[in-house]
Every structure is written in C-alpha cells, then in structure tokens.
Write a protein that holds these residues in place. Structure first.
Motif, PDB file in Angstrom:
ATOM      1  N   SER A  20     -18.453 -63.635   2.842  1.00  0.00           N
ATOM      2  CA  SER A  20     -18.686 -62.637   1.848  1.00  0.00           C
ATOM      3  C   SER A  20     -19.776 -61.826   1.790  1.00  0.00           C
ATOM      4  O   SER A  20     -20.004 -60.562   1.602  1.00  0.00           O
ATOM      5  N   GLN A  21     -20.927 -62.603   2.319  1.00  0.00           N
ATOM      6  CA  GLN A  21     -22.242 -61.623   2.406  1.00  0.00           C
ATOM      7  C   GLN A  21     -22.134 -60.831   3.680  1.00  0.00           C
ATOM      8  O   GLN A  21     -22.468 -59.596   3.566  1.00  0.00           O
ATOM      9  N   VAL A  22     -21.292 -61.046   4.706  1.00  0.00           N
ATOM     10  CA  VAL A  22     -21.271 -60.238   5.829  1.00  0.00           C
ATOM     11  C   VAL A  22     -20.450 -58.881   5.293  1.00  0.00           C
ATOM     12  O   VAL A  22     -20.487 -57.790   5.593  1.00  0.00           O
ATOM     13  N   GLU A  23     -19.035 -59.223   4.565  1.00  0.00           N
ATOM     14  CA  GLU A  23     -18.421 -58.086   4.039  1.00  0.00           C
ATOM     15  C   GLU A  23     -19.497 -57.360   3.124  1.00  0.00           C
ATOM     16  O   GLU A  23     -18.937 -56.068   3.177  1.00  0.00           O
ATOM     17  N   ARG A  24     -20.137 -57.843   2.124  1.00  0.00           N
ATOM     18  CA  ARG A  24     -20.966 -56.983   1.268  1.00  0.00           C
ATOM     19  C   ARG A  24     -21.806 -56.037   2.203  1.00  0.00           C
ATOM     20  O   ARG A  24     -21.938 -54.938   1.907  1.00  0.00           O
ATOM     21  N   GLN A  25     -22.549 -56.710   2.967  1.00  0.00           N
ATOM     22  CA  GLN A  25     -23.401 -56.121   4.069  1.00  0.00           C
ATOM     23  C   GLN A  25     -22.793 -54.719   4.709  1.00  0.00           C
ATOM     24  O   GLN A  25     -23.328 -53.893   5.027  1.00  0.00           O
ATOM     25  N   GLN A  26     -21.742 -55.166   5.317  1.00  0.00           N
ATOM     26  CA  GLN A  26     -20.741 -54.125   6.051  1.00  0.00           C
ATOM     27  C   GLN A  26     -20.395 -52.973   5.042  1.00  0.00           C
ATOM     28  O   GLN A  26     -20.692 -51.553   5.359  1.00  0.00           O
ATOM     29  N   THR A  27     -19.917 -53.125   3.853  1.00  0.00           N
ATOM     30  CA  THR A  27     -19.755 -52.133   3.080  1.00  0.00           C
ATOM     31  C   THR A  27     -20.865 -51.199   2.478  1.00  0.00           C
ATOM     32  O   THR A  27     -20.779 -50.157   2.458  1.00  0.00           O
ATOM     33  N   GLU A  28     -21.913 -52.223   2.212  1.00  0.00           N
ATOM     34  CA  GLU A  28     -23.238 -51.431   1.892  1.00  0.00           C
ATOM     35  C   GLU A  28     -23.494 -50.355   3.038  1.00  0.00           C
ATOM     36  O   GLU A  28     -24.218 -49.159   2.726  1.00  0.00           O
ATOM     37  N   HIS A  29     -23.552 -50.940   4.352  1.00  0.00           N
ATOM     38  CA  HIS A  29     -23.968 -50.163   5.395  1.00  0.00           C
ATOM     39  C   HIS A  29     -23.188 -48.779   5.633  1.00  0.00           C
ATOM     40  O   HIS A  29     -23.819 -47.821   5.800  1.00  0.00           O
ATOM     41  N   TYR A  30     -21.801 -48.969   5.505  1.00  0.00           N
ATOM     42  CA  TYR A  30     -21.053 -47.873   5.519  1.00  0.00           C
ATOM     43  C   TYR A  30     -21.392 -46.808   4.636  1.00  0.00           C
ATOM     44  O   TYR A  30     -21.157 -45.627   4.663  1.00  0.00           O
ATOM     45  N   ALA A  31     -21.378 -47.334   3.231  1.00  0.00           N
ATOM     46  CA  ALA A  31     -21.666 -46.349   2.401  1.00  0.00           C
ATOM     47  C   ALA A  31     -23.101 -45.937   2.331  1.00  0.00           C
ATOM     48  O   ALA A  31     -23.049 -44.416   1.862  1.00  0.00           O
ATOM     49  N   ALA A  32     -24.007 -46.217   2.983  1.00  0.00           N
ATOM     50  CA  ALA A  32     -25.419 -45.730   3.076  1.00  0.00           C
ATOM     51  C   ALA A  32     -25.383 -44.786   4.448  1.00  0.00           C
ATOM     52  O   ALA A  32     -25.691 -43.633   4.348  1.00  0.00           O
ATOM     53  N   ARG A  33     -24.806 -45.297   5.648  1.00  0.00           N
ATOM     54  CA  ARG A  33     -25.011 -44.498   6.788  1.00  0.00           C
ATOM     55  C   ARG A  33     -23.984 -43.867   7.354  1.00  0.00           C
ATOM     56  O   ARG A  33     -24.081 -42.935   7.964  1.00  0.00           O
ATOM     57  N   HIS A  34     -22.702 -44.033   6.821  1.00  0.00           N
ATOM     58  CA  HIS A  34     -21.461 -43.546   7.219  1.00  0.00           C
ATOM     59  C   HIS A  34     -20.459 -43.383   6.146  1.00  0.00           C
ATOM     60  O   HIS A  34     -19.418 -43.933   6.145  1.00  0.00           O
ATOM     61  N   PRO A  35     -20.783 -42.459   5.072  1.00  0.00           N
ATOM     62  CA  PRO A  35     -20.203 -42.431   3.846  1.00  0.00           C
ATOM     63  C   PRO A  35     -18.832 -41.880   4.199  1.00  0.00           C
ATOM     64  O   PRO A  35     -17.936 -41.918   3.481  1.00  0.00           O
TER      65      PRO A  35
END
Length: 75
Positions: A20-35
């Motif tokens: 679940s932590q990995v999924e959260r970080q993936q979502t946050e990363h894409y929202a910030a870097r690859h919206p």
C-alpha cells in the motif's frame, strides 16, 4: 512482503515498503512529475528477504516498547 516501485517514465524508485505504501508513492510521484500520464512502471518483490518490511516494523515497535518501559521505570 516487501515491494519496490520503479517509474516507467524516469529513473525514480521507492525503497522497500509495504504494497500500500508503494502504491501511494507511485500515485504521488505520477501526480507530481508526470501529471498527463496514467501511472505505470513496475513493482518488484524482494525475493531474498520477503518479510523485510514486516521485520522493520516489528523492530520499531520493540524499540518503542523498550523506551516506554525505560521511561516508566525511571524515578
């Protein structure tokens, strides 16, 4: 089980975390870097030490309990 996420667009990767932590970080990363891009990449499972994330959490819990015990015994 411990997991690590690798971004499909750049060199970003997470540390070994719970799923679940990995999924959260993936979502946050894409929202910030690859919206504009739907989240992708790959998730790697730690096959050498599959209980790594759980073991770390247990160690932290044990340390907290020892600190509480030490604080309660002090006069």
């Amino acid at each position: 089980m411990a997991y690590r996420y690798w971004c499909g667009e750049c060199g970003f990767r997470t540390g070994w975390l719970t799923e679940s932590q990995v999924e959260r970080q993936q979502t946050e990363h894409y929202a910030a870097r690859h919206p504009e891009i739907f989240p992708g990449g790959q998730v790697e499972t730690d096959r050498r030490n599959p209980n790594r994330a759980v073991g770390c959490a247990q160690l932290v819990g044990l340390l907290v309990m020892v600190l509480i015990l030490a604080a309660s015994c002090r006069r």
